[in-house]
Write an enzyme that holds these catalytic residues in place. Structure first.
Site, PDB file in Angstrom:
ATOM      1  CE  LYS A  52      38.872  29.936  67.121  1.00  0.00           C
ATOM      2  NZ  LYS A  52      37.771  29.064  66.665  1.00  0.00           N
ATOM      3  CD  GLN A  96      34.630  27.802  68.441  1.00  0.00           C
ATOM      4  OE1 GLN A  96      35.300  28.742  68.028  1.00  0.00           O
ATOM      5  NE2 GLN A  96      35.132  26.581  68.575  1.00  0.00           N
ATOM      6  CG  ASP A 119      36.967  28.219  61.030  1.00  0.00           C
ATOM      7  OD1 ASP A 119      38.104  28.259  61.548  1.00  0.00           O
ATOM      8  OD2 ASP A 119      35.928  28.403  61.673  1.00  0.00           O
TER       9      ASP A 119
END
Length: 290
Positions: A52, A96, A119
């Site tokens: 990412k 994460q 997200d």
């Protein structure tokens, strides 16, 4: 059989994003800035976050990566999120997953400012998605929808089975595919590990989205000729022939299922690439909305 090539599709979309970011910079507008938090040293998580951050660099985003030890307290992590929430230079925040067991994922997700929830996991983001309102759509389902659109796959009226009911993939995927959109307009069955007649349901499906987290779970005898297979899974299995000692496989038995399909995603190189692509699109959307 045609591969749904996430690498190819994502490269095309990321190139468009890079052009828009370049134009923003030339116009004196703000550069999108993504902040990522990685807790612990899980190898898979480290790989995902590194990918990412690398993608941010490639398309002209700014990025910040905060690494925290596995024994970091929940309060310390929440305070780091709150700092990013109030930092006007940060447009998108991702933490994460999975997290160490002593940290509540629910608390972490709820603490992220919904305006920076790139997200798409926050309850407000999910609620708006269910209602069809503008919001950040969960990156993996959004990436799958982008892939289906890129390949001009006609989904209207198709029977679809989504295997896996997580709030991150399965549930939002089922809603997006059933919505009156293109792609969309499917008749969707949301199945899971407790579904008793899963094989029979899958054999009736024109589209199968496998997101159950079990290697090679969907086998050839569960798939009808010409079906479209989207494999969300990414699992490590032992393989002594590999230098690493393992190889990556999806939730679908690719070698035996592929020959029956009209379209199928590979693992790796399929949905994972699209997830990162969708995350970048959400981050760009965040800076534009602000």
């Amino acid at each position: 059989m045609q591969l749904l090539d996430g690498k190819l599709v994502s490269e095309s979309i990321l190139a468009e994003i890079a052009e828009e970011v370049s134009a923003r910079k030339k116009a004196g507008k703000k550069t999108p800035h993504l902040a990522a938090i990685l807790v612990g040293g899980d190898p898979a998580s480290q790989t995902y976050v590194a990918s990412k951050v690398k993608t941010c660099e490639q398309i002209g985003f700014a990025s910040t990566l905060v690494r925290l030890e596995a024994d970091t307290s929940e309060d310390e992590l929440l305070n780091q999120i709150r700092f990013f929430n109030t930092n006007d230079d940060i447009d998108g925040i991702l933490v994460q997953l999975p997290l160490p067991k002593h940290i509540s994922e629910e608390k972490v997700i709820n603490t992220i400012n919904p305006e920076k929830d790139v997200d798409g996991f926050h309850p407000i983001s999910l609620g708006r998605m269910v209602l069809g309102q503008p919001t950040f759509i969960s990156a993996t389902p959004n990436g799958i929808m982008m892939m289906l659109a890129h390949y001009n796959i006609d989904t209207a009226g198709k029977n679809c089975v989504v295997i896996g009911r997580s709030n991150i993939v399965g549930t939002p995927m089922s809603i997006l595919l059933s919505r009156n959109t293109n792609p969309g307009n499917c008749t969707v069955t949301l199945a899971h590990s407790k579904t008793k007649n899963l094989k029979e349901l899958c054999l009736q499906a024109d589209i199968i989205v496998a997101a159950i987290g079990r290697p090679n779970y969907v086998t050839a005898d569960m798939v009808k000729e010409g079906a479209i297979i989207v494999d969300v899974g990414i699992n490590r299995i032992d393989d002594a022939s590999k230098k690493s000692g393992f190889r990556l496989v999806g939730d679908v038995d690719f070698a035996n299922v592929a020959e029956k399909c009209s379209y199928i995603t590979p693992v790796p190189g399929g949905v994972g690439k699209m997830t990162i692509c969708a995350l970048m699109k959400n981050t760009l959307l965040a800076v534009k909305d602000r």
